[in-house]
Design a protein around this motif. Structure first.
Motif, PDB file in Angstrom:
ATOM      1  N   UNK A  48      70.715 100.967 -16.865  1.00  0.00           N
ATOM      2  CA  UNK A  48      71.280 101.096 -18.212  1.00  0.00           C
ATOM      3  C   UNK A  48      72.389 100.084 -18.461  1.00  0.00           C
ATOM      4  N   UNK A  49      72.215  98.852 -17.991  1.00  0.00           N
ATOM      5  CA  UNK A  49      73.220  97.816 -18.221  1.00  0.00           C
ATOM      6  C   UNK A  49      74.387  97.851 -17.270  1.00  0.00           C
ATOM      7  N   UNK A  50      74.335  98.695 -16.237  1.00  0.00           N
ATOM      8  CA  UNK A  50      75.404  98.814 -15.239  1.00  0.00           C
ATOM      9  C   UNK A  50      74.972  98.206 -13.925  1.00  0.00           C
ATOM     10  N   UNK A  51      75.950  97.663 -13.219  1.00  0.00           N
ATOM     11  CA  UNK A  51      75.740  97.311 -11.814  1.00  0.00           C
ATOM     12  C   UNK A  51      76.974  97.793 -11.056  1.00  0.00           C
ATOM     13  N   UNK A  52      76.716  98.463  -9.947  1.00  0.00           N
ATOM     14  CA  UNK A  52      77.786  98.915  -9.072  1.00  0.00           C
ATOM     15  C   UNK A  52      77.880  97.989  -7.872  1.00  0.00           C
ATOM     16  N   UNK A  53      79.095  97.696  -7.492  1.00  0.00           N
ATOM     17  CA  UNK A  53      79.349  96.988  -6.245  1.00  0.00           C
ATOM     18  C   UNK A  53      80.018  98.026  -5.338  1.00  0.00           C
ATOM     19  N   UNK A  82      79.849  97.454 -16.597  1.00  0.00           N
ATOM     20  CA  UNK A  82      78.966  97.982 -17.635  1.00  0.00           C
ATOM     21  C   UNK A  82      78.898  97.049 -18.823  1.00  0.00           C
ATOM     22  N   UNK A  83      77.694  96.868 -19.356  1.00  0.00           N
ATOM     23  CA  UNK A  83      77.517  96.063 -20.556  1.00  0.00           C
ATOM     24  C   UNK A  83      77.501  94.567 -20.342  1.00  0.00           C
ATOM     25  N   UNK A  84      77.452  94.104 -19.107  1.00  0.00           N
ATOM     26  CA  UNK A  84      77.456  92.669 -18.840  1.00  0.00           C
ATOM     27  C   UNK A  84      76.064  92.061 -18.958  1.00  0.00           C
ATOM     28  N   UNK A  85      75.051  92.898 -18.991  1.00  0.00           N
ATOM     29  CA  UNK A  85      73.681  92.453 -19.287  1.00  0.00           C
ATOM     30  C   UNK A  85      73.346  92.989 -20.673  1.00  0.00           C
ATOM     31  N   UNK A  86      72.429  92.322 -21.355  1.00  0.00           N
ATOM     32  CA  UNK A  86      72.067  92.760 -22.708  1.00  0.00           C
ATOM     33  C   UNK A  86      71.474  94.163 -22.648  1.00  0.00           C
ATOM     34  N   UNK A 117      79.849 109.954  -6.597  1.00  0.00           N
ATOM     35  CA  UNK A 117      79.616 110.189  -8.029  1.00  0.00           C
ATOM     36  C   UNK A 117      78.889 109.001  -8.644  1.00  0.00           C
ATOM     37  N   UNK A 118      79.372 107.792  -8.385  1.00  0.00           N
ATOM     38  CA  UNK A 118      78.751 106.600  -8.967  1.00  0.00           C
ATOM     39  C   UNK A 118      77.351 106.367  -8.391  1.00  0.00           C
ATOM     40  N   UNK A 119      77.166 106.624  -7.108  1.00  0.00           N
ATOM     41  CA  UNK A 119      75.835 106.473  -6.517  1.00  0.00           C
ATOM     42  C   UNK A 119      74.861 107.481  -7.119  1.00  0.00           C
TER      43      UNK A 119
END
Length: 149
Positions: free
Chosen positions: A105-110, A118-122, A141-143
């Motif tokens: 959903x437009x998120x990437x976790x490191x 969040x929101x860095x991809x269209x 939680x994030x995972x």
């Protein structure tokens, strides 16, 4: 002059240390612009000029930065400026300790850095970009959230 928030994974974001209470943060940054209580998630959010501090049981667990403030701050990790850097995701992903996730959903976790972008991809999911820096206690939680969403 921009305020610089240097991330030390799972420990601190600039002058903010995970585990601090609301009074300690107010002593540094003054009174928040707004306070939001989320009874469902059990969170309290203090909204300051440049960031949102998220607390659970009066302990700092997350720090949010919204795109609307990106021109006034720098958020740094390992000499990478996450703001104003078009190659941020590529640079972060090259570091083995970053442990990037897939985009959801437009998120990437490191996960190795305790950072969510969040929101860095269209995407239509976000109206603006955001950076969330989270404590080690929020890792699960994030995972879980981004695997089940």
């Amino acid at each position: 002059m921009k305020e610089i928030f240097k991330i030390i994974p799972f420990k601190s974001v600039g002058k903010l240390f995970f585990g601090m209470n609301t009074i300690e943060i107010e002593n540094i940054y003054g009174n928040p612009v707004d306070v939001v209580e989320d009874a469902i998630l059990g969170e309290k959010r203090l909204i300051f000029k440049f960031f949102i501090a998220v607390f659970i049981r009066n302990k700092l667990v997350e720090v949010y930065f919204k795109e609307s403030n990106f021109n006034e701050i720098d958020v740094m990790i390992d000499e990478i400026n996450i703001i104003g850097n078009n190659k941020r995701i590529e640079q972060l992903s090259q570091n083995k300790k970053a442990k990037p996730s897939v985009f959801v959903k437009g998120n990437i976790n490191f996960y190795g850095y305790g950072i969510n972008l969040g929101g860095f991809k269209k995407t239509t999911y976000y109206t603006e970009k955001e950076i969330i820096v989270f404590s080690k206690g929020r890792l699960k939680f994030f995972q879980d959230y981004y695997l089940t969403s």
